[in-house]
Motif scaffolding. Sequence first.
Motif, mmCIF file in Angstrom:
data_model
loop_
_atom_site.group_PDB
_atom_site.id
_atom_site.type_symbol
_atom_site.label_atom_id
_atom_site.label_comp_id
_atom_site.label_asym_id
_atom_site.label_seq_id
_atom_site.Cartn_x
_atom_site.Cartn_y
_atom_site.Cartn_z
ATOM 1 N N ALA A 10 2.415 44.177 95.914
ATOM 2 C CA ALA A 10 3.395 43.969 94.845
ATOM 3 C C ALA A 10 2.744 43.739 93.489
ATOM 4 C CB ALA A 10 4.294 42.783 95.191
ATOM 5 N N ALA A 35 10.043 52.275 97.420
ATOM 6 C CA ALA A 35 10.970 52.558 96.324
ATOM 7 C C ALA A 35 10.912 51.471 95.260
ATOM 8 C CB ALA A 35 12.383 52.701 96.869
ATOM 9 N N GLU A 36 10.854 50.204 95.676
ATOM 10 C CA GLU A 36 10.823 49.114 94.706
ATOM 11 C C GLU A 36 9.569 49.166 93.846
ATOM 12 O OE1 GLU A 36 13.592 48.141 97.921
ATOM 13 O OE2 GLU A 36 11.506 48.822 97.883
ATOM 14 N N ILE A 37 8.416 49.542 94.455
ATOM 15 C CA ILE A 37 7.168 49.634 93.709
ATOM 16 C C ILE A 37 7.228 50.794 92.717
ATOM 17 C CG2 ILE A 37 4.697 50.049 93.879
ATOM 18 C CD1 ILE A 37 5.484 47.310 94.827
ATOM 19 N N ILE A 52 9.892 52.151 91.405
ATOM 20 C CA ILE A 52 10.842 51.827 90.341
ATOM 21 C C ILE A 52 10.224 50.853 89.348
ATOM 22 C CG2 ILE A 52 12.982 50.576 89.862
ATOM 23 C CD1 ILE A 52 14.194 51.900 92.315
ATOM 24 N N ALA A 53 9.541 49.823 89.852
ATOM 25 C CA ALA A 53 8.900 48.864 88.955
ATOM 26 C C ALA A 53 7.858 49.546 88.079
ATOM 27 C CB ALA A 53 8.261 47.733 89.765
ATOM 28 N N GLU A 66 9.759 51.702 85.494
ATOM 29 C CA GLU A 66 10.374 50.874 84.455
ATOM 30 C C GLU A 66 9.334 50.427 83.431
ATOM 31 O OE1 GLU A 66 14.146 48.794 86.805
ATOM 32 O OE2 GLU A 66 12.191 47.801 86.790
ATOM 33 N N TYR A 121 16.264 55.763 90.386
ATOM 34 C CA TYR A 121 17.491 54.972 90.474
ATOM 35 C C TYR A 121 18.549 55.693 91.313
ATOM 36 C CZ TYR A 121 16.318 51.444 86.891
ATOM 37 O OH TYR A 121 15.781 50.397 86.180
ATOM 38 N N TYR A 141 18.029 55.415 94.978
ATOM 39 C CA TYR A 141 18.004 54.063 95.550
ATOM 40 C C TYR A 141 19.298 53.821 96.321
ATOM 41 C CZ TYR A 141 16.785 49.131 95.857
ATOM 42 O OH TYR A 141 16.438 47.883 96.321
ATOM 43 N N ASP A 196 17.072 42.576 88.177
ATOM 44 C CA ASP A 196 15.998 43.055 89.035
ATOM 45 C C ASP A 196 16.161 44.557 89.222
ATOM 46 O OD1 ASP A 196 18.094 43.331 90.856
ATOM 47 O OD2 ASP A 196 17.568 41.539 91.983
ATOM 48 N N SER A 197 15.193 45.153 89.895
ATOM 49 C CA SER A 197 15.221 46.604 90.052
ATOM 50 C C SER A 197 16.469 47.073 90.781
ATOM 51 C CB SER A 197 13.962 47.061 90.800
ATOM 52 O OG SER A 197 12.806 46.790 90.046
ATOM 53 N N ALA A 198 16.873 46.331 91.803
ATOM 54 C CA ALA A 198 18.037 46.746 92.586
ATOM 55 C C ALA A 198 19.308 46.732 91.743
ATOM 56 C CB ALA A 198 18.195 45.838 93.803
#
Length: 651
Positions: A338, A360-362, A364-365, A368, A385, A388, A407-409
């Motif tokens: 992370a 996906a979270e990585i 997206i971060a 961004e 996005y 997701y 947050d990303s979500a």
Amino acid sequence: MTVSRTRTVLPAAALALGLLTATAICAPAALAQSGGQPLRLFPLPGQGGNQGANQGAGQENRPPAAERQPSQTPQTLPGTLPGAATDSAAPGQIAPAAPVRPVPAAPAQTDSAPSLRVPMPVPVSSNVLAAPSLDSLGIAERGFGQDIWNGTPRAVAQRLLESLPELPGSHTLYTLQRRLLVSAALLPPPGPEAGPEGTVLTIRAQALREMGALDDLSALLASLPRNAGSEGLSRLSLQTDLLRGKDDAACATARNAGSTYGGVFWRRAQIVCDALARETGRVDLGMTVLREMNVPEDRAFTRLVDAVMGHSVVLDSLPAPTALHLALLKAANMPVPADAVAGAPPTALVALAEGDYAAAEISIAAAERGLALGIVSADRLAALYTAYPATPGQLAGAIAAAEKRSDSASRAHLFRLASEESLPLAKAEAIATALRIARDDGSYMATARLYAGLIAGMQPTGEMIWFAEPAAHALYAANRPEDARPWLLAIRDRGRFDELAAAAWLRLWPLARLVGDDTVTVWEDMALEASLNALMTAQPNEGPARAALLAALLDAAGEPVPSTLWRGWLDGPYIQATALPSPTIWFALENAAAEARIGETLALVLIAAGSDPLGQIDIVPLRRIIQAMRQADQPEAARQLALEAAIAHGF
């Protein structure tokens, strides 16, 4: 040959250039307006100020519960073209966004109004450009012309390229620096003190890597003749190929160059390639040799090599990922830690955002952060996005969730809601929410670029008038003035009957003038006065200083701000002491711009601006930077920078 791109930038204080105009521009910073009454800036007919000016752009984000009763007597808004709207238009209705009569072309420059552009001087023999060489390789269609270094000594050009900021703090300046670095520009012949052939090309390539411009770097390196690469260029080629997933090409470079140059990097690169090929014996031998070289251990590298070779390994931290790390992570099919995004250099950040191996979270971060820095496209983040996952309930509650947490979500769900919503009012409400949240958390410019495509596909109908100002403002922030025009037309037509729309017009008129929009707006001193008075009425404490900032940006962009404006502001206790910058960059920039040395001027512009966000750069150097860009034959980029600076300063 290895070229180290030394970060010995010209004197730090020179980032605040603007010595000669400091008194005229900075003086209004302490301007005080008593009583909140409109200030007569210069003798003009018409009214200054406007009611409702304290409504910020995008502040009215939802449809009003009840329709306001507009005035039945139409008024003419300042700064509109003659015949902008018909008197027969019904109150509250929006006239069609039909083409408006363009402003007649400005008369030719005369001796009484000298142009800022200076003809290119005839180069003297000592500055004759050399024939094309390795250092002049570039991508012609992406850069500037071949003669941009005409008149600049080679040593000066090399020094300026070495001193460019690692990552400009402006989207406009980032694009300018990319174009400068990929230009297929000729240089004067090297002197006896110059480095070997390819030195300047290596400096340019290293600068592109530091900026995270992987596509440009890859294209530049692909233009190299066979066997023309130095150690520095070979190293950049290997790293770029690994980050772009071209493992075979990278390992070919490792085999060919590694045996020639040696060193820790090439030893580790060969170990990576052996691990990718699952050559256990060669990997063990390489790790043994690496330990015998007595270099500091890279524990993440060692663990990742073990993971690729089939050992059970846990890697919970990777604060500064490199191309070698990411290649091993992908081969081992391990999750990206992370903390890899926060400390990733630009090239690794782009790889994490655009690769298909991170969670996906990585991704997206990374996207961004990359979009905020200007190194990842809005389309890439939009695609992440959109992909997701979200349940119908999550989409239905996306607005409420985004307002409670960031947050990303929640940002992905809100974007999906705005993308998939078919009702224009509901779509506008989702977009307005995203823009309002972004203003609060400092991500407005990136969010505007993300949502610009959705806004451009919407129509400014009568029921959408509440959304017109945030929509137009976001499109200006995304540098899409053509798409902002229909929304500005809607505000113009409604403003003839509605005081809130008239106030919105006064806030948007300066932005339209900064980009030179002569289709909807026209320059009028009365319009400038009304806009500045509205600003000072809405913000009695900060308004005068902000009015001076806005007027200076308009002047820098080429708008005819009256000189009487500055004299009028001197008629009071407005002058305050201010620290003067070092004159080094100031005088160098003045000289280069006056003699039309394009490459030198643009490089000094970039060095002067540095890596600071535009909102942190004082108006004095910022005004001179914009003017120098115009003198360097970049009027459109100059206007874009002025607009970006205005929005960064909260306009």
